[in-house]
Design a protein around this motif. Structure first.
Motif, PDB file in Angstrom:
ATOM      1  N   ALA A  54       0.858  -1.190   0.000  1.00  0.00           N
ATOM      2  CA  ALA A  54       0.000   0.000   0.000  1.00  0.00           C
ATOM      3  C   ALA A  54       0.888   1.230   0.000  1.00  0.00           C
ATOM      4  CB  ALA A  54      -0.906   0.010   1.233  1.00  0.00           C
ATOM      5  N   PHE A  55       0.555   2.189  -0.856  1.00  0.00           N
ATOM      6  CA  PHE A  55       1.314   3.437  -1.046  1.00  0.00           C
ATOM      7  C   PHE A  55       2.828   3.226  -1.009  1.00  0.00           C
ATOM      8  CE2 PHE A  55      -1.197   3.746   2.985  1.00  0.00           C
ATOM      9  CZ  PHE A  55      -0.226   3.363   3.893  1.00  0.00           C
ATOM     10  N   GLY A  56       3.278   2.150  -1.687  1.00  0.00           N
ATOM     11  CA  GLY A  56       4.699   1.887  -1.816  1.00  0.00           C
ATOM     12  C   GLY A  56       5.344   1.201  -0.629  1.00  0.00           C
ATOM     13  N   VAL A  57       4.557   0.888   0.408  1.00  0.00           N
ATOM     14  CA  VAL A  57       5.080   0.243   1.606  1.00  0.00           C
ATOM     15  C   VAL A  57       4.638  -1.224   1.600  1.00  0.00           C
ATOM     16  CG1 VAL A  57       5.068   0.220   4.132  1.00  0.00           C
ATOM     17  CG2 VAL A  57       5.014   2.403   2.888  1.00  0.00           C
ATOM     18  N   HIS A  58       5.548  -2.126   1.949  1.00  0.00           N
ATOM     19  CA  HIS A  58       5.247  -3.549   1.985  1.00  0.00           C
ATOM     20  C   HIS A  58       4.862  -3.957   3.411  1.00  0.00           C
ATOM     21  CE1 HIS A  58       6.681  -4.357  -2.115  1.00  0.00           C
ATOM     22  NE2 HIS A  58       7.563  -3.390  -1.874  1.00  0.00           N
ATOM     23  N   PHE A  59       3.638  -4.435   3.566  1.00  0.00           N
ATOM     24  CA  PHE A  59       3.114  -4.837   4.863  1.00  0.00           C
ATOM     25  C   PHE A  59       3.103  -6.361   4.962  1.00  0.00           C
ATOM     26  CE2 PHE A  59       1.537  -0.644   4.102  1.00  0.00           C
ATOM     27  CZ  PHE A  59       1.341  -0.049   5.344  1.00  0.00           C
ATOM     28  N   ALA A 140       9.242  -3.616  11.806  1.00  0.00           N
ATOM     29  CA  ALA A 140       7.974  -2.983  12.172  1.00  0.00           C
ATOM     30  C   ALA A 140       7.629  -1.906  11.168  1.00  0.00           C
ATOM     31  CB  ALA A 140       8.053  -2.384  13.576  1.00  0.00           C
ATOM     32  N   ILE A 141       6.375  -1.905  10.732  1.00  0.00           N
ATOM     33  CA  ILE A 141       5.837  -0.834   9.903  1.00  0.00           C
ATOM     34  C   ILE A 141       5.118   0.132  10.838  1.00  0.00           C
ATOM     35  CG2 ILE A 141       4.305  -0.224   7.999  1.00  0.00           C
ATOM     36  CD1 ILE A 141       6.695  -1.923   7.177  1.00  0.00           C
ATOM     37  N   VAL A 142       5.496   1.413  10.799  1.00  0.00           N
ATOM     38  CA  VAL A 142       4.986   2.385  11.768  1.00  0.00           C
ATOM     39  C   VAL A 142       4.265   3.531  11.062  1.00  0.00           C
ATOM     40  CG1 VAL A 142       5.571   3.916  13.690  1.00  0.00           C
ATOM     41  CG2 VAL A 142       6.931   1.858  13.275  1.00  0.00           C
ATOM     42  N   GLY A 143       2.994   3.685  11.387  1.00  0.00           N
ATOM     43  CA  GLY A 143       2.258   4.872  10.997  1.00  0.00           C
ATOM     44  C   GLY A 143       2.264   5.854  12.148  1.00  0.00           C
ATOM     45  N   VAL A 144       2.329   7.135  11.847  1.00  0.00           N
ATOM     46  CA  VAL A 144       2.341   8.170  12.893  1.00  0.00           C
ATOM     47  C   VAL A 144       1.121   9.061  12.712  1.00  0.00           C
ATOM     48  CG1 VAL A 144       3.570  10.131  13.873  1.00  0.00           C
ATOM     49  CG2 VAL A 144       4.848   8.124  13.100  1.00  0.00           C
ATOM     50  N   ASN A 145       0.303   9.118  13.745  1.00  0.00           N
ATOM     51  CA  ASN A 145      -0.965   9.850  13.744  1.00  0.00           C
ATOM     52  C   ASN A 145      -0.769  11.154  14.512  1.00  0.00           C
ATOM     53  OD1 ASN A 145      -3.638  10.625  14.903  1.00  0.00           O
ATOM     54  ND2 ASN A 145      -4.361   8.788  13.860  1.00  0.00           N
ATOM     55  N   ILE A 146      -1.004  12.290  13.854  1.00  0.00           N
ATOM     56  CA  ILE A 146      -0.784  13.582  14.493  1.00  0.00           C
ATOM     57  C   ILE A 146      -2.097  14.352  14.632  1.00  0.00           C
ATOM     58  CG2 ILE A 146       1.623  13.769  13.774  1.00  0.00           C
ATOM     59  CD1 ILE A 146       0.737  15.693  11.544  1.00  0.00           C
ATOM     60  N   GLY A 147      -2.198  15.126  15.717  1.00  0.00           N
ATOM     61  CA  GLY A 147      -3.395  15.911  15.987  1.00  0.00           C
ATOM     62  C   GLY A 147      -3.040  17.297  16.495  1.00  0.00           C
ATOM     63  N   ALA A 172       8.405   8.137   9.855  1.00  0.00           N
ATOM     64  CA  ALA A 172       7.182   7.353   9.704  1.00  0.00           C
ATOM     65  C   ALA A 172       7.167   6.610   8.374  1.00  0.00           C
ATOM     66  CB  ALA A 172       5.962   8.269   9.791  1.00  0.00           C
ATOM     67  N   ASP A 173       6.568   5.423   8.367  1.00  0.00           N
ATOM     68  CA  ASP A 173       6.289   4.730   7.110  1.00  0.00           C
ATOM     69  C   ASP A 173       5.089   5.358   6.419  1.00  0.00           C
ATOM     70  OD1 ASP A 173       8.273   2.508   6.971  1.00  0.00           O
ATOM     71  OD2 ASP A 173       7.383   2.015   8.908  1.00  0.00           O
ATOM     72  N   LEU A 306     -11.875  -6.159   3.633  1.00  0.00           N
ATOM     73  CA  LEU A 306     -11.050  -6.332   2.437  1.00  0.00           C
ATOM     74  C   LEU A 306     -11.921  -6.482   1.195  1.00  0.00           C
ATOM     75  CD1 LEU A 306      -8.374  -8.793   3.874  1.00  0.00           C
ATOM     76  CD2 LEU A 306      -8.016  -6.380   3.344  1.00  0.00           C
ATOM     77  N   LEU A 307     -12.946  -7.305   1.279  1.00  0.00           N
ATOM     78  CA  LEU A 307     -13.843  -7.498   0.143  1.00  0.00           C
ATOM     79  C   LEU A 307     -14.516  -6.187  -0.263  1.00  0.00           C
ATOM     80  CD1 LEU A 307     -15.646 -10.857   1.038  1.00  0.00           C
ATOM     81  CD2 LEU A 307     -13.845 -10.523  -0.662  1.00  0.00           C
ATOM     82  N   ALA A 308     -14.796  -5.337   0.726  1.00  0.00           N
ATOM     83  CA  ALA A 308     -15.491  -4.071   0.461  1.00  0.00           C
ATOM     84  C   ALA A 308     -14.562  -2.986  -0.071  1.00  0.00           C
ATOM     85  CB  ALA A 308     -16.192  -3.583   1.723  1.00  0.00           C
ATOM     86  N   GLY A 309     -13.255  -3.254  -0.110  1.00  0.00           N
ATOM     87  CA  GLY A 309     -12.363  -2.296  -0.728  1.00  0.00           C
ATOM     88  C   GLY A 309     -11.244  -1.753   0.135  1.00  0.00           C
ATOM     89  N   ALA A 310     -11.157  -2.170   1.394  1.00  0.00           N
ATOM     90  CA  ALA A 310     -10.040  -1.740   2.236  1.00  0.00           C
ATOM     91  C   ALA A 310      -8.779  -2.509   1.843  1.00  0.00           C
ATOM     92  CB  ALA A 310     -10.351  -1.974   3.707  1.00  0.00           C
ATOM     93  N   THR A 311      -7.665  -1.815   1.798  1.00  0.00           N
ATOM     94  CA  THR A 311      -6.374  -2.478   1.586  1.00  0.00           C
ATOM     95  C   THR A 311      -5.766  -2.885   2.919  1.00  0.00           C
ATOM     96  OG1 THR A 311      -5.981  -1.186  -0.416  1.00  0.00           O
ATOM     97  CG2 THR A 311      -4.056  -2.202   0.609  1.00  0.00           C
ATOM     98  N   LEU A 312      -5.989  -2.061   3.932  1.00  0.00           N
ATOM     99  CA  LEU A 312      -5.519  -2.340   5.288  1.00  0.00           C
ATOM    100  C   LEU A 312      -6.703  -2.259   6.241  1.00  0.00           C
ATOM    101  CD1 LEU A 312      -2.322  -0.078   5.277  1.00  0.00           C
ATOM    102  CD2 LEU A 312      -2.406  -2.558   4.885  1.00  0.00           C
ATOM    103  N   VAL A 313      -6.625  -3.027   7.317  1.00  0.00           N
ATOM    104  CA  VAL A 313      -7.671  -3.044   8.341  1.00  0.00           C
ATOM    105  C   VAL A 313      -6.989  -2.891   9.689  1.00  0.00           C
ATOM    106  CG1 VAL A 313      -9.581  -4.360   9.349  1.00  0.00           C
ATOM    107  CG2 VAL A 313      -9.068  -4.590   6.908  1.00  0.00           C
ATOM    108  N   GLN A 314      -7.614  -2.113  10.568  1.00  0.00           N
ATOM    109  CA  GLN A 314      -7.034  -1.896  11.898  1.00  0.00           C
ATOM    110  C   GLN A 314      -8.037  -2.251  12.996  1.00  0.00           C
ATOM    111  OE1 GLN A 314      -6.024   2.290  11.903  1.00  0.00           O
ATOM    112  NE2 GLN A 314      -4.046   1.938  10.929  1.00  0.00           N
ATOM    113  N   GLY A 315      -7.510  -2.613  14.147  1.00  0.00           N
ATOM    114  CA  GLY A 315      -8.332  -2.853  15.326  1.00  0.00           C
ATOM    115  C   GLY A 315      -7.612  -2.366  16.560  1.00  0.00           C
ATOM    116  N   TYR A 316      -8.361  -2.262  17.639  1.00  0.00           N
ATOM    117  CA  TYR A 316      -7.785  -1.889  18.934  1.00  0.00           C
ATOM    118  C   TYR A 316      -8.696  -2.360  20.061  1.00  0.00           C
ATOM    119  CZ  TYR A 316      -6.649   1.261  22.896  1.00  0.00           C
ATOM    120  OH  TYR A 316      -6.385   1.789  24.129  1.00  0.00           O
ATOM    121  N   SER A 317      -9.945  -1.884  20.073  1.00  0.00           N
ATOM    122  CA  SER A 317     -10.822  -2.138  21.214  1.00  0.00           C
ATOM    123  C   SER A 317     -10.992  -3.623  21.498  1.00  0.00           C
ATOM    124  CB  SER A 317     -12.196  -1.506  20.975  1.00  0.00           C
ATOM    125  OG  SER A 317     -12.089  -0.109  20.875  1.00  0.00           O
ATOM    126  N   ALA A 318     -11.112  -4.453  20.466  1.00  0.00           N
ATOM    127  CA  ALA A 318     -11.325  -5.880  20.682  1.00  0.00           C
ATOM    128  C   ALA A 318     -10.140  -6.542  21.365  1.00  0.00           C
ATOM    129  CB  ALA A 318     -11.627  -6.573  19.362  1.00  0.00           C
TER     130      ALA A 318
END
Length: 355
Positions: A54-59, A140-147, A172-173, A306-318
Motif C-alpha cells: 500500500a502506497f509503496g510500503v510492503h506490509f 515494524a511498519i509504523v504509521g504516525v498519527n498527528i493531531g 514514519a512509514d 477487504l472485500l469491500a475495498g479496504a487495503t488495510l484493516v485496523q483494530g484496537y478495542s477488541a
C-alpha cells in the motif's frame, strides 16, 4: 485463559489502571531483546499469502493496530512481535499535554465497546521522534498519527500540525492527519473542506519533502454526513493524498446505555464504519488506499472490509477483550481463508464485493 483473567481480574480494575498494567508488561517485552525476538519469531505474520503493498510500503499482513494504544511509540517492537502487520502510534501533538482529567476511559463489556475521552495525552512530537529514532530490534511498519495541541487555537492549527509533521514525517512509514477525535474541542470542525484543504496542503508539503516521501492519509469521523464523506474523498483525490482512514470513534450512543462523554469504539461502531468504507470505495475506487477501522473483532470483520475495498484493516478495542494473541489468531485464520477461496494473496480479494 486470557478471558478468564479478564473476567476475574482485569475487569475489576479501573479501565485506565488495567491499561497501565498491560503497558508495564509490554515494557518488559520491549526492553528484553531476546524475548522480543523469540515472540516475534513465533507470533509475527510470516505467511507470504498475507503480504500486501500500500502506497509503496510492503506490509507483512493487512491487519494492524489502530492509533490510541501506543500513544508515545514506546511499544512498536512489542506490538509488531505480537502479530500486528503495522502499528499506528499516537495521536501525537506538537507539544506534550496531559490529556483530560480522570476518569477518562470506560469499558462497556456487554457491548464489547470502550468509551474514551483521553484528550490526546502524549509526550509531544520531539519526545516521540527521539523514541522512533531508536532501534526496535524487530521489523515494524509504523504509521504516525498527528493531531492538534489542545491549547492551540483553530487559527493556528495549520502551524501546529506542520510542527509535528516536520518532527515525525521523516521517521514514519506513513503519516496520518487526525481531525476526527471528539475529545479535543473544535478539532472535528477541521473536517470542513474549507479548513481541511489548507491544513492537508501544508502537511503534504512537509511529507513530500522527506527523503523517501512519506505517504499522507487523513482520518475521518463516522459522524460525518454522507455528503461530507464524499467531500473529503474528493478533496483527498484533488490534493493527491495516499489514502483515508475510516473511521475514528463516534459520539453516537445508539445501541449502548452509557451516557459518558467521549468517543465510543468497538462493536457498536461496526455498521457505520462499514457504511463509510463502502461509500468511500464507491467514490474513489482504487485511486486511494482505504484503511478500515471501527468494530473490527475477528477474521470475519477483516475479510468483509477487504472485500469491500479496504487495503488495510485496523483494530484496537477488541484486543482489550481478546488478549495479546488476538492479532496472531486473526492472521492465521485469514491465511487459511485466503487459501480456501483459491487466492494466492490479499490483493486478489480487495474490493471484490465493492459496488
Amino acid at each position: 485463559m486470557y478471558r478468564l483473567v479478564f473476567n476475574q481480574v482485569l475487569s475489576r480494575f479501573d479501565a485506565e489502571d488495567a491499561h497501565h498494567l498491560t503497558v508495564r508488561a509490554l515494557r518488559l517485552l520491549s526492553v528484553t531483546p531476546v524475548v522480543r525476538r523469540l515472540v516475534h519469531r513465533r507470533l509475527a505474520p510470516r505467511d507470504p499469502i498475507l503480504r500486501v503493498q500500500a502506497f509503496g510500503v510492503h506490509f507483512p499482513s493487512p491487519f494492524g493496530l489502530a492509533a490510541g494504544f501506543d500513544k508515545d511509540a514506546g511499544f512498536v517492537g512489542a506490538m509488531s512481535a505480537l502479530g500486528f502487520g503495522h502499528v499506528e502510534v499516537g495521536t501525537i501533538t506538537a507539544y506534550a499535554q496531559p490529556g483530560n482529567a480522570r476518569p477518562r476511559l470506560f469499558r462497556l463489556i456487554a457491548n464489547r465497546a470502550i468509551i474514551n475521552r483521553m484528550g490526546f495525552n502524549n509526550a509531544g512530537a520531539s519526545a516521540v521522534a527521539r523514541t522512533l529514532s531508536r532501534p526496535r530490534g524487530v521489523p515494524a511498519i509504523v504509521g504516525v498519527n498527528i493531531g492538534k495541541t489542545k491549547v492551540v487555537p483553530e487559527s493556528e492549527a495549520v502551524d501546529d500540525y506542520v510542527t509535528s509533521a516536520k518532527e515525525l514525517a521523516p521517521l514514519a512509514d506513513y503519516l496520518v492527519v487526525n481531525v476526527s477525535s471528539p475529545n479535543t474541542p473544535g478539532l472535528r470542525d477541521l473536517q470542513a473542506v474549507r479548513l481541511l484543504g489548507p491544513l492537508l496542503r501544508a502537511v503534504k508539503e512537509v511529507a513530500d519533502g522527506t527523503p523517501r516521501r512519506t505517504p499522507l492519509l487523513v482520518k475521518i469521523a463516522p459522524d460525518l454526513t454522507d455528503e461530507d464523506v464524499d467531500a473529503v474523498a474528493d478533496l483527498a483525490l484533488e490534493l493527491g493524498l495516499d489514502g483515508i482512514i475510516a473511521t475514528n470513534t463516534t459520539i453516537s450512543r445508539e445501541g449502548v446505555s452509557s451516557t459518558e462523554t467521549g468517543g465510543l469504539s468497538g462493536r457498536p461502531l461496526k455498521a457505520r464504519s462499514m457504511e463509510v468504507l463502502r461509500r468511500l470505495r464507491a467514490r474513489v475506487g482504487d485511486r486511494l488506499v482505504l484503511v478500515s477501522v471501527g468494530g473490527v473483532e475477528n477474521v470475519d470483520d477483516v475479510w468483509e472490509r477487504l472485500l469491500a475495498g479496504a487495503t488495510l484493516v485496523q483494530g484496537y478495542s477488541a484486543m482489550i477483550y481478546e488478549g495479546p494473541l488476538w492479532a496472531h489468531r486473526v492472521n492465521r485464520a485469514l491465511a487459511r481463508r485466503l487459501r480456501r477461496h483459491g487466492a494466492t494473496g490479499v490483493r486478489e480479494i480487495i474490493g471484490r464485493t465493492a459496488s
